[in-house]
Design a protein around this motif. Structure first.
Motif, PDB file in Angstrom:
ATOM      1  N   ARG A  16       0.859  -1.179  -0.166  1.00 42.60           N
ATOM      2  CA  ARG A  16      -0.043   0.086  -0.041  1.00 42.60           C
ATOM      3  C   ARG A  16       0.903   1.137   0.030  1.00 42.60           C
ATOM      4  NH1 ARG A  16      -1.742   3.698   3.526  1.00 42.60           N
ATOM      5  NH2 ARG A  16      -4.008   4.591   3.190  1.00 42.60           N
ATOM      6  N   THR A  17       1.741   1.180   0.911  1.00 47.03           N
ATOM      7  CA  THR A  17       2.896   2.347   0.724  1.00 47.03           C
ATOM      8  C   THR A  17       3.564   2.517  -0.371  1.00 47.03           C
ATOM      9  OG1 THR A  17       3.145   1.987   3.470  1.00 47.03           O
ATOM     10  CG2 THR A  17       4.975   3.379   2.148  1.00 47.03           C
ATOM     11  N   GLU A  18       3.929   1.536  -0.977  1.00 46.04           N
ATOM     12  CA  GLU A  18       4.833   1.512  -2.262  1.00 46.04           C
ATOM     13  C   GLU A  18       3.893   2.165  -3.370  1.00 46.04           C
ATOM     14  OE1 GLU A  18       8.159   0.745  -2.833  1.00 46.04           O
ATOM     15  OE2 GLU A  18       8.157   1.158  -0.669  1.00 46.04           O
ATOM     16  N   ILE A  19       2.591   1.685  -3.566  1.00 47.31           N
ATOM     17  CA  ILE A  19       1.690   2.265  -4.366  1.00 47.31           C
ATOM     18  C   ILE A  19       1.250   3.571  -4.222  1.00 47.31           C
ATOM     19  CG2 ILE A  19      -0.721   2.268  -5.315  1.00 47.31           C
ATOM     20  CD1 ILE A  19      -0.567  -0.986  -4.771  1.00 47.31           C
ATOM     21  N   LEU A  20       1.243   4.111  -3.052  1.00 47.45           N
ATOM     22  CA  LEU A  20       1.145   5.457  -2.617  1.00 47.45           C
ATOM     23  C   LEU A  20       2.204   6.422  -3.046  1.00 47.45           C
ATOM     24  CD1 LEU A  20      -0.779   7.975  -1.500  1.00 47.45           C
ATOM     25  CD2 LEU A  20       0.212   7.519   0.714  1.00 47.45           C
ATOM     26  N   ALA A  21       3.344   5.725  -2.957  1.00 45.23           N
ATOM     27  CA  ALA A  21       4.738   6.509  -3.142  1.00 45.23           C
ATOM     28  C   ALA A  21       4.827   6.754  -4.644  1.00 45.23           C
ATOM     29  CB  ALA A  21       6.039   5.524  -2.602  1.00 45.23           C
ATOM     30  N   GLY A  22       4.443   5.735  -5.455  1.00 45.00           N
ATOM     31  CA  GLY A  22       4.471   5.608  -6.858  1.00 45.00           C
ATOM     32  C   GLY A  22       3.653   6.727  -7.463  1.00 45.00           C
ATOM     33  N   LEU A  23       2.328   6.804  -6.819  1.00 46.14           N
ATOM     34  CA  LEU A  23       1.600   7.767  -7.402  1.00 46.14           C
ATOM     35  C   LEU A  23       1.895   8.881  -7.082  1.00 46.14           C
ATOM     36  CD1 LEU A  23      -1.223   8.373  -8.575  1.00 46.14           C
ATOM     37  CD2 LEU A  23      -2.276   8.113  -6.336  1.00 46.14           C
ATOM     38  N   THR A  24       2.507   9.308  -6.027  1.00 48.32           N
ATOM     39  CA  THR A  24       3.064  10.660  -5.445  1.00 48.32           C
ATOM     40  C   THR A  24       4.083  10.931  -6.457  1.00 48.32           C
ATOM     41  OG1 THR A  24       2.599  10.360  -3.299  1.00 48.32           O
ATOM     42  CG2 THR A  24       4.143  11.865  -3.790  1.00 48.32           C
ATOM     43  N   THR A  25       5.241  10.170  -6.721  1.00 49.56           N
ATOM     44  CA  THR A  25       6.313  10.251  -7.704  1.00 49.56           C
ATOM     45  C   THR A  25       5.825  10.889  -9.206  1.00 49.56           C
ATOM     46  OG1 THR A  25       7.972   9.071  -6.501  1.00 49.56           O
ATOM     47  CG2 THR A  25       8.356   9.582  -8.768  1.00 49.56           C
ATOM     48  N   PHE A  26       4.653   9.906  -9.506  1.00 47.76           N
ATOM     49  CA  PHE A  26       4.318   9.969 -10.775  1.00 47.76           C
ATOM     50  C   PHE A  26       3.633  11.442 -11.099  1.00 47.76           C
ATOM     51  CE2 PHE A  26       0.359  10.082 -13.741  1.00 47.76           C
ATOM     52  CZ  PHE A  26       1.172   9.845 -14.935  1.00 47.76           C
ATOM     53  N   LEU A  27       2.789  11.749  -9.925  1.00 47.42           N
ATOM     54  CA  LEU A  27       2.384  13.221 -10.070  1.00 47.42           C
ATOM     55  C   LEU A  27       3.022  14.489 -10.140  1.00 47.42           C
ATOM     56  CD1 LEU A  27      -0.838  12.658  -7.458  1.00 47.42           C
ATOM     57  CD2 LEU A  27      -1.032  13.007  -9.977  1.00 47.42           C
ATOM     58  N   THR A  28       4.061  14.220  -9.446  1.00 45.41           N
ATOM     59  CA  THR A  28       5.145  15.291  -9.499  1.00 45.41           C
ATOM     60  C   THR A  28       6.000  15.161 -10.733  1.00 45.41           C
ATOM     61  OG1 THR A  28       6.751  13.737  -8.372  1.00 45.41           O
ATOM     62  CG2 THR A  28       5.560  15.244  -6.905  1.00 45.41           C
ATOM     63  N   MET A  29       6.088  14.176 -11.572  1.00 43.91           N
ATOM     64  CA  MET A  29       7.199  14.322 -12.849  1.00 43.91           C
ATOM     65  C   MET A  29       6.262  14.023 -14.212  1.00 43.91           C
ATOM     66  SD  MET A  29       8.784  10.539 -12.341  1.00 43.91           S
ATOM     67  CE  MET A  29       9.598  10.467 -13.824  1.00 43.91           C
ATOM     68  N   SER A  30       4.853  13.760 -14.183  1.00 44.88           N
ATOM     69  CA  SER A  30       4.238  13.623 -15.241  1.00 44.88           C
ATOM     70  C   SER A  30       4.008  14.724 -16.245  1.00 44.88           C
ATOM     71  CB  SER A  30       2.629  13.042 -14.782  1.00 44.88           C
ATOM     72  OG  SER A  30       2.078  13.959 -13.742  1.00 44.88           O
ATOM     73  N   TYR A  31       4.395  15.951 -15.827  1.00 47.47           N
ATOM     74  CA  TYR A  31       4.416  16.934 -16.476  1.00 47.47           C
ATOM     75  C   TYR A  31       5.265  16.905 -18.007  1.00 47.47           C
ATOM     76  CZ  TYR A  31       8.912  18.148 -14.680  1.00 47.47           C
ATOM     77  OH  TYR A  31      10.334  18.073 -14.379  1.00 47.47           O
ATOM     78  N   ILE A  32       6.365  15.868 -17.757  1.00 49.87           N
ATOM     79  CA  ILE A  32       7.054  15.593 -18.879  1.00 49.87           C
ATOM     80  C   ILE A  32       6.587  15.312 -20.272  1.00 49.87           C
ATOM     81  CG2 ILE A  32       7.745  13.158 -18.344  1.00 49.87           C
ATOM     82  CD1 ILE A  32      10.146  16.148 -19.493  1.00 49.87           C
ATOM     83  N   ILE A  33       5.346  14.521 -20.049  1.00 47.35           N
ATOM     84  CA  ILE A  33       4.708  13.934 -21.037  1.00 47.35           C
ATOM     85  C   ILE A  33       3.903  14.929 -22.079  1.00 47.35           C
ATOM     86  CG2 ILE A  33       4.162  11.925 -20.115  1.00 47.35           C
ATOM     87  CD1 ILE A  33       1.064  12.765 -19.795  1.00 47.35           C
ATOM     88  N   PHE A  34       3.825  16.320 -21.435  1.00 41.65           N
ATOM     89  CA  PHE A  34       3.338  17.597 -22.252  1.00 41.65           C
ATOM     90  C   PHE A  34       4.444  18.336 -22.566  1.00 41.65           C
ATOM     91  CE2 PHE A  34      -0.105  16.526 -18.907  1.00 41.65           C
ATOM     92  CZ  PHE A  34      -1.086  16.114 -20.109  1.00 41.65           C
ATOM     93  N   MET A 318       9.271  -1.197  -6.392  1.00 40.45           N
ATOM     94  CA  MET A 318       7.741  -1.152  -6.341  1.00 40.45           C
ATOM     95  C   MET A 318       7.419  -0.045  -6.726  1.00 40.45           C
ATOM     96  SD  MET A 318       4.768  -2.854  -4.078  1.00 40.45           S
ATOM     97  CE  MET A 318       3.045  -2.733  -4.843  1.00 40.45           C
ATOM     98  N   THR A 319       7.783   0.949  -6.059  1.00 36.82           N
ATOM     99  CA  THR A 319       7.515   2.341  -6.450  1.00 36.82           C
ATOM    100  C   THR A 319       7.703   2.687  -7.921  1.00 36.82           C
ATOM    101  OG1 THR A 319       8.098   3.167  -4.061  1.00 36.82           O
ATOM    102  CG2 THR A 319       8.023   4.860  -5.709  1.00 36.82           C
ATOM    103  N   ALA A 320       8.908   2.396  -8.181  1.00 41.78           N
ATOM    104  CA  ALA A 320       9.291   2.547  -9.706  1.00 41.78           C
ATOM    105  C   ALA A 320       8.360   1.839 -10.520  1.00 41.78           C
ATOM    106  CB  ALA A 320      10.765   2.288 -10.262  1.00 41.78           C
ATOM    107  N   LEU A 321       7.966   0.638 -10.298  1.00 38.98           N
ATOM    108  CA  LEU A 321       7.154  -0.178 -10.949  1.00 38.98           C
ATOM    109  C   LEU A 321       5.722   0.462 -11.207  1.00 38.98           C
ATOM    110  CD1 LEU A 321       6.121  -2.651 -12.344  1.00 38.98           C
ATOM    111  CD2 LEU A 321       5.673  -3.682 -10.281  1.00 38.98           C
ATOM    112  N   VAL A 322       5.303   1.106 -10.321  1.00 42.75           N
ATOM    113  CA  VAL A 322       3.996   1.888 -10.048  1.00 42.75           C
ATOM    114  C   VAL A 322       4.005   3.049 -11.138  1.00 42.75           C
ATOM    115  CG1 VAL A 322       2.159   3.213  -8.940  1.00 42.75           C
ATOM    116  CG2 VAL A 322       3.218   1.061  -7.897  1.00 42.75           C
ATOM    117  N   VAL A 323       5.109   3.948 -11.054  1.00 44.97           N
ATOM    118  CA  VAL A 323       5.230   5.097 -11.871  1.00 44.97           C
ATOM    119  C   VAL A 323       5.317   4.524 -13.343  1.00 44.97           C
ATOM    120  CG1 VAL A 323       6.830   6.874 -12.646  1.00 44.97           C
ATOM    121  CG2 VAL A 323       6.539   6.248 -10.211  1.00 44.97           C
TER     122      VAL A 323
END
Length: 429
Positions: A16-34, A318-323
């Protein structure tokens, strides 16, 4: 299965913690797709294909990091190097984007060799900290100029070179609004502040009729064929590519090593006197560079935004996997990326630039022999519109100043070799 793959209990975490961490990392770096398609699209590359390449390169990099290094590090095409690729190599120097992709591939091969042989460590230790910090800050200033130009805040002027744009222009005002949204939200620790800023300006612009309307959000991914395996490696054998590859390698090494070590220390993954997986993480980074160039994007690297995921409790791959999985999901949001105007991504560029300029505090300003080369490095980049020129001026001036002030012994052989390579480059022009 997850326990055996990532050793969650050993690292004091859970799924659960790893999934939440992955989502957090993704939200902070997902701007790169735009942002990345917008930047690389200026070279003539198909933006839809670059969007797909960005998502795939990020996903692949994250998956390699997850399973090979088991570190909670998100990866994607890096800011700074994409600007050097588009505005430096292609825009200013006149090479094709296919040749630029070839240079990225060759730099990835060199990075891989340097990491495998241990030369990378020797190189990092040999480059003065002041120069390393100045390179990051200089790239920030370079990004700032690009951002201000894209936003319309800075325009060309024959008499003064640059001048202030029309601050009454609706699109300029939207860019300014986006910038303050990002800064304020990030200062309030709102996850995905940069992404929210980009989307807010995009939606507002469409509603006000200043950009294309948003007719759909989800669709099948665009074709990647316009950029897939289009790299021109043979074209890189031109002598003019020596300094281009050198810049790619240096920035990749500094960026990747600094980010990986910094984030890993926050996650307590580098215990003193014990084995660690830094070597595997660097191998993952260099492998992702090779894959990204084949897919059709600039250098893929570790994102410092991964620290947000570590702060949220991420400790394993697992955090990186979620990202990585979330980046794959982004493939189906291409229509949204296609309507993002340049003045919506400009605020993100300007904010990232501001963060990078903070590196100047690491410069030894009390020592003129370190301060002046560092200052030249940072100043030359935006004023010559070239990251390569800034690095060249920095290394060459460092060696000259140290040598002629009786401090030649302070010059590491790695710094001397890089300076001589840049001198050779100028001599051959």
């Amino acid at each position: 299965m997850l326990e055996s793959l990532f050793k969650l209990r050993e690292h004091g975490t859970n799924a659960r913690t790893e999934i939440l961490a992955g989502l957090t990392t993704f939200l902070t770096m997902s701007y790169i797709i735009f942002v990345n398609p917008e930047i690389l699209g200026t070279t003539g590359m198909d933006k839809g294909a670059v969007f797909v390449a960005t998502c795939l390169a990020a996903a692949l990099g994250c998956l390699i990091m997850a399973f090979l290094a088991n570190w909670p590090i998100g990866m994607a095409p890096g800011m700074g190097l994409n600007a050097f690729f588009a505005f430096g190599v292609v825009g200013a120097m006149g090479y094709s984007w296919q040749q630029a992709l070839g240079a990225v591939f060759v730099s990835g091969v060199i990075f891989l060799i340097l990491s495998a042989t241990g030369i990378r460590k020797w190189l990092i230790e040999g480059i003065p900290k002041s120069l390393r910090s100045a390179i990051v800050a200089g790239i920030g200033l370079f990004l700032a100029l690009i951002a201000l130009k894209s936003a319309g805040i800075v325009v060309g002027n024959e008499a003064t070179l640059v001048a202030q744009g029309d601050l009454k222009s609706p699109t300029v005002l939207l860019a300014i609004l986006g910038f303050f949204i990002i800064v304020c939200l990030d200062s309030l620790r709102v996850k995905g502040a940069i992404l929210i800023g980009i989307l807010a300006v995009t939606v507002l612009s469409a509603l006000l009729g200043f950009s294309a309307p948003i007719t759909s959000i989800v669709s099948a991914p665009p074709s990647i064929s316009p950029t897939f395996m289009q790299l021109d490696i043979a074209g890189v054998l031109n002598q003019g590519f020596l300094h281009i590859i050198l810049v790619f390698v240096l920035v990749e090494i500094f960026d990747a090593t600094g980010t990986l070590i910094g984030v890993a220390r926050r996650a307590n993954l580098l215990p003193e006197g014990k084995p660690n997986r830094l070597g595997r993480a660097l191998f993952a980074d260099s492998t992702a560079i090779l894959a990204g160039s084949a897919l059709g994007t600039s250098s893929t690297t570790a994102f410092v935004e991964s620290a947000a995921g570590v702060q949220a409790g991420g400790r394993t791959g697992m955090t990186a996997l979620v990202v990585g999985l979330l980046f794959l999901l982004c493939l189906f949001f291409a229509p949204l990326a296609g309507v993002v105007p340049p003045y919506a991504t400009a605020p993100a560029l300007l904010y990232v630039a501001g963060l990078m300029v903070r590196e100047l505090v690491e410069v030894e300003w009390n020592d003129i022999t370190n301060a002046i080369p560092a200052a030249l490095t940072a100043i030359i980049m935006p004023f010559t519109y070239s990251i390569a020129e800034g690095i060249a001026f920095g290394f060459i001036s460092y060696v000259i100043i140290k040598a002629f002030t009786g401090r030649f012994r302070e010059i590491h052989i790695a710094t001397l070799i890089i300076a001589l390579l840049f001198v050779l480059r100028f001599a051959l022009e």
